[in-house]
Write a protein that holds these residues in place. Structure first.
Motif, PDB file in Angstrom:
ATOM      1  N   GLU A  42       5.991  -3.604  -5.730  1.00  0.00           N
ATOM      2  CA  GLU A  42       4.584  -3.281  -5.486  1.00  0.00           C
ATOM      3  C   GLU A  42       3.988  -4.331  -4.574  1.00  0.00           C
ATOM      4  O   GLU A  42       3.763  -5.464  -4.980  1.00  0.00           O
ATOM      5  CB  GLU A  42       3.806  -3.232  -6.801  1.00  0.00           C
ATOM      6  N   LEU A  43       3.741  -3.950  -3.328  1.00  0.00           N
ATOM      7  CA  LEU A  43       3.131  -4.839  -2.353  1.00  0.00           C
ATOM      8  C   LEU A  43       1.875  -4.184  -1.803  1.00  0.00           C
ATOM      9  O   LEU A  43       1.803  -2.958  -1.711  1.00  0.00           O
ATOM     10  CB  LEU A  43       4.102  -5.105  -1.189  1.00  0.00           C
ATOM     11  N   GLY A  44       0.917  -4.994  -1.398  1.00  0.00           N
ATOM     12  CA  GLY A  44      -0.254  -4.473  -0.716  1.00  0.00           C
ATOM     13  C   GLY A  44       0.113  -4.056   0.703  1.00  0.00           C
ATOM     14  O   GLY A  44       1.237  -4.281   1.165  1.00  0.00           O
ATOM     15  N   SER A  45      -0.833  -3.477   1.405  1.00  0.00           N
ATOM     16  CA  SER A  45      -0.574  -2.962   2.751  1.00  0.00           C
ATOM     17  C   SER A  45      -0.086  -4.038   3.707  1.00  0.00           C
ATOM     18  O   SER A  45       0.931  -3.866   4.389  1.00  0.00           O
ATOM     19  CB  SER A  45      -1.843  -2.312   3.308  1.00  0.00           C
ATOM     20  N   THR A  48       3.322  -5.320   2.782  1.00  0.00           N
ATOM     21  CA  THR A  48       4.335  -4.314   3.105  1.00  0.00           C
ATOM     22  C   THR A  48       4.682  -4.369   4.581  1.00  0.00           C
ATOM     23  O   THR A  48       5.862  -4.368   4.950  1.00  0.00           O
ATOM     24  CB  THR A  48       3.838  -2.904   2.722  1.00  0.00           C
ATOM     25  N   LEU A  68       8.780   0.263   2.700  1.00  0.00           N
ATOM     26  CA  LEU A  68       7.767   1.229   3.143  1.00  0.00           C
ATOM     27  C   LEU A  68       7.659   2.402   2.177  1.00  0.00           C
ATOM     28  O   LEU A  68       6.564   2.891   1.895  1.00  0.00           O
ATOM     29  CB  LEU A  68       8.095   1.710   4.558  1.00  0.00           C
ATOM     30  N   ARG A  71       5.594   1.474  -0.849  1.00  0.00           N
ATOM     31  CA  ARG A  71       4.152   1.527  -0.549  1.00  0.00           C
ATOM     32  C   ARG A  71       3.676   2.970  -0.489  1.00  0.00           C
ATOM     33  O   ARG A  71       2.600   3.299  -0.962  1.00  0.00           O
ATOM     34  CB  ARG A  71       3.864   0.778   0.757  1.00  0.00           C
ATOM     35  N   TRP A  72       4.481   3.834   0.108  1.00  0.00           N
ATOM     36  CA  TRP A  72       4.154   5.263   0.218  1.00  0.00           C
ATOM     37  C   TRP A  72       3.924   5.851  -1.180  1.00  0.00           C
ATOM     38  O   TRP A  72       2.991   6.623  -1.386  1.00  0.00           O
ATOM     39  CB  TRP A  72       5.283   5.942   0.954  1.00  0.00           C
ATOM     40  N   CYS A  75       0.468   4.001  -2.667  1.00  0.00           N
ATOM     41  CA  CYS A  75      -0.782   3.917  -1.905  1.00  0.00           C
ATOM     42  C   CYS A  75      -1.752   5.042  -2.264  1.00  0.00           C
ATOM     43  O   CYS A  75      -1.366   6.031  -2.876  1.00  0.00           O
ATOM     44  CB  CYS A  75      -0.483   3.946  -0.411  1.00  0.00           C
ATOM     45  N   TRP A  83       2.487   5.719   5.619  1.00  0.00           N
ATOM     46  CA  TRP A  83       3.657   5.043   5.051  1.00  0.00           C
ATOM     47  C   TRP A  83       4.899   5.923   5.111  1.00  0.00           C
ATOM     48  O   TRP A  83       6.005   5.433   5.333  1.00  0.00           O
ATOM     49  CB  TRP A  83       3.352   4.565   3.638  1.00  0.00           C
ATOM     50  N   HIS A 123      -4.540  -0.319   8.876  1.00  0.00           N
ATOM     51  CA  HIS A 123      -4.174  -1.667   8.418  1.00  0.00           C
ATOM     52  C   HIS A 123      -3.713  -2.566   9.566  1.00  0.00           C
ATOM     53  O   HIS A 123      -2.755  -3.319   9.429  1.00  0.00           O
ATOM     54  CB  HIS A 123      -3.118  -1.595   7.316  1.00  0.00           C
TER      55      HIS A 123
END
Length: 143
Positions: A42-45, A48, A68, A71-72, A75, A83, A123
């Motif tokens: 789990e990463l922020g934009s 990522t 990616l 994140r997809w 998000c 993503w 972003h």
């Protein structure tokens, strides 16, 4: 324990149990592989984007795709096409590295279509520039 038991978690979802080479190809169980991204990543934009770029720079497009894709899946709904398109580009590069030119071109086409229609938050990414770059490189490869 069977191979299918090792590849699924308790709820039946697939996990990255099988070792993989640098381009994500599955290796035999017990072989030494390149570590993959954790399933629960789990990463922020911005994180990522940074991690995916680092992996692409290190010629690890399969792993960039995993970042990616994570994140997809996590998000907001409105950002999913961004993503997804970026993940498809990374998979396209993976196919190129594996020698699958046709598969790469199909993924690049799909990704450019998805990204070209995207109107949500970017972003800090130059989405039109990314699309132009992909199309220019595709033209060079087709000559």
């Amino acid at each position: 324990m069977t191979a299918s038991d090792r590849d699924r978690d308790r709820s039946g979802r697939p996990r990255n149990a099988r070792p993989r080479d640098a381009y994500g190809r599955p290796l035999p169980y017990g072989a030494e592989g390149v570590p993959t991204m954790p399933d629960e990543l789990e990463l922020g934009s911005e994180e990522t984007i940074g991690e995916a770029q680092r992996l692409l720079d290190a010629d690890r497009p399969f792993h960039a795709h995993e970042v990616l894709e994570a994140r997809w899946k996590a998000c907001p709904e409105e950002e999913r096409p961004l993503w997804r398109g970026l993940a498809q580009l990374a998979v396209g590069v993976t196919h190129l590295r594996r020698g699958n030119e046709r598969g790469a071109q199909a993924l690049f086409s799909r990704a450019c279509a998805v990204l070209g229609a995207y109107t949500g938050p970017r972003h800090g990414l130059d989405v039109p520039g990314i699309i132009r770059g992909v199309k220019e490189r595709r033209e060079l490869r087709l000559r």
